[in-house]
Design a protein around this motif. Sequence first.
Motif, PDB file in Angstrom:
ATOM      1  N   GLU A 204       0.828  -1.205   0.000  1.00  0.00           N
ATOM      2  CA  GLU A 204       0.000   0.000   0.000  1.00  0.00           C
ATOM      3  C   GLU A 204       0.862   1.255   0.000  1.00  0.00           C
ATOM      4  O   GLU A 204       0.557   2.227  -0.700  1.00  0.00           O
ATOM      5  CB  GLU A 204      -0.931  -0.002   1.215  1.00  0.00           C
ATOM      6  CG  GLU A 204      -2.078  -0.992   1.092  1.00  0.00           C
ATOM      7  CD  GLU A 204      -2.885  -1.121   2.352  1.00  0.00           C
ATOM      8  OE1 GLU A 204      -4.088  -1.450   2.250  1.00  0.00           O
ATOM      9  OE2 GLU A 204      -2.341  -0.901   3.466  1.00  0.00           O
ATOM     10  N   TYR A 205       1.973   1.231   0.770  1.00  0.00           N
ATOM     11  CA  TYR A 205       2.811   2.419   0.779  1.00  0.00           C
ATOM     12  C   TYR A 205       3.485   2.637  -0.573  1.00  0.00           C
ATOM     13  O   TYR A 205       3.675   3.780  -1.007  1.00  0.00           O
ATOM     14  CB  TYR A 205       3.860   2.375   1.891  1.00  0.00           C
ATOM     15  CG  TYR A 205       4.398   3.767   2.156  1.00  0.00           C
ATOM     16  CD1 TYR A 205       3.669   4.679   2.910  1.00  0.00           C
ATOM     17  CD2 TYR A 205       5.587   4.198   1.568  1.00  0.00           C
ATOM     18  CE1 TYR A 205       4.117   5.974   3.085  1.00  0.00           C
ATOM     19  CE2 TYR A 205       6.047   5.490   1.744  1.00  0.00           C
ATOM     20  CZ  TYR A 205       5.296   6.369   2.500  1.00  0.00           C
ATOM     21  OH  TYR A 205       5.733   7.667   2.659  1.00  0.00           O
ATOM     22  N   LYS A 206       3.818   1.548  -1.237  1.00  0.00           N
ATOM     23  CA  LYS A 206       4.416   1.682  -2.563  1.00  0.00           C
ATOM     24  C   LYS A 206       3.423   2.236  -3.580  1.00  0.00           C
ATOM     25  O   LYS A 206       3.823   2.820  -4.596  1.00  0.00           O
ATOM     26  CB  LYS A 206       4.968   0.338  -3.027  1.00  0.00           C
ATOM     27  CG  LYS A 206       6.245  -0.067  -2.303  1.00  0.00           C
ATOM     28  CD  LYS A 206       6.752  -1.429  -2.749  1.00  0.00           C
ATOM     29  CE  LYS A 206       8.053  -1.788  -2.047  1.00  0.00           C
ATOM     30  NZ  LYS A 206       8.542  -3.133  -2.425  1.00  0.00           N
ATOM     31  N   GLU A 207       2.143   2.068  -3.314  1.00  0.00           N
ATOM     32  CA  GLU A 207       1.118   2.601  -4.212  1.00  0.00           C
ATOM     33  C   GLU A 207       0.689   4.017  -3.829  1.00  0.00           C
ATOM     34  O   GLU A 207       0.557   4.886  -4.706  1.00  0.00           O
ATOM     35  CB  GLU A 207      -0.113   1.685  -4.198  1.00  0.00           C
ATOM     36  CG  GLU A 207      -1.233   2.168  -5.115  1.00  0.00           C
ATOM     37  CD  GLU A 207      -2.432   1.239  -5.154  1.00  0.00           C
ATOM     38  OE1 GLU A 207      -3.423   1.572  -5.841  1.00  0.00           O
ATOM     39  OE2 GLU A 207      -2.388   0.165  -4.492  1.00  0.00           O
ATOM     40  N   PHE A 208       0.497   4.276  -2.537  1.00  0.00           N
ATOM     41  CA  PHE A 208      -0.072   5.550  -2.094  1.00  0.00           C
ATOM     42  C   PHE A 208       0.962   6.480  -1.455  1.00  0.00           C
ATOM     43  O   PHE A 208       0.644   7.632  -1.187  1.00  0.00           O
ATOM     44  CB  PHE A 208      -1.199   5.294  -1.089  1.00  0.00           C
ATOM     45  CG  PHE A 208      -2.393   4.597  -1.672  1.00  0.00           C
ATOM     46  CD1 PHE A 208      -3.382   5.312  -2.327  1.00  0.00           C
ATOM     47  CD2 PHE A 208      -2.516   3.220  -1.578  1.00  0.00           C
ATOM     48  CE1 PHE A 208      -4.488   4.675  -2.877  1.00  0.00           C
ATOM     49  CE2 PHE A 208      -3.614   2.567  -2.122  1.00  0.00           C
ATOM     50  CZ  PHE A 208      -4.603   3.287  -2.773  1.00  0.00           C
TER      51      PHE A 208
END
Length: 332
Positions: A204-208
């Motif tokens: 999720e952090y890599k996306e957002f």
Amino acid sequence: MDKMTHRERIQAALAKKEVDRVPINIWWHMPDIDQDPVNLAETQIQLAEEYDFDFIKMMPFGNYEASDFGLSCTYYCDKIRPVFERKWGIQCLDDYKRVTEKPGDFGNHGKHLLFTQEMQRMLAAKKSDLPYVQTIFSPLTNLKKLAGPQLFTDMREHPEVIKPALEAFAATTADYAKKCIEAGVSGFFFASQCSTYDLVTEEEYKEFGVPYDMKVLDAFKDTTWFNIVHIHGPNTMWKLMADYPVNCVNWHDRWVAPDMAEARKLTDKCLMGGINEKLLSEMTVEEIRTHLKEAVECAGTNRGLILSPGCVAHTNTPALQFMAARVAAENL
């Protein structure tokens, strides 16, 4: 070796070269004056000179970026209580659509651009080479400050609404950073408060997180010479963040993993930390001396090291503790 200037000492630490003493700085919120950019600049310079700190970590109030997008805050304006969230700026999904790009000199961004400009003017008048870095927050951190914990539910259920808001924060902060560069900053203290497994997964952090962080970092990574990533809280994605295009890493090394010794194995960048901000206000002078000695021993060398807290020191920390830490750094 000959006595270094503050700038020379920081530059040597960043390059992992020999220093005449370990560089040090301690920072804390100043809620009694942080709505007045001129007073804030004057005070931070005065304190840096008083304690003979090696750089200035500029201290705008923590919600300054999110407040330009609708976050309502309570301003206590006393020495102890920092500015605090009063009402989230996001109350429903449609409110994310109101988060649109703003110029970097709008609202509180503009107020703290003036803070940066005053810092430049005052230091130039003193012919001081003291480095100063402006504090900025990652887009996901700012959106969390604006929306509160509901953000993470909305992020997972309605990513199509969240991503344009992150783009807006990234573009605004990038423009603000460029204007701060024009005002002579040595670099930026890029604070990420959401790169923790307590809030999101790494995927999720890599996306957002990462794509929007990079839009901000791209605004200054090849221009300023003293750039710090602050990895906030426990259970963090430390290696992911330490690999960002900065030359210094700050985190709560005295009470979360990794410690300095382990961090040396994970990155070759300059490490910034060694002081437990939770305990500093209660330590004796002798305990502070031992505390800093332990930090350097854990780091394994005084090269590539800047002593600092892992985050803000408590606002009620006595001046004696700050001076004791500075003297201890001299004698390490």
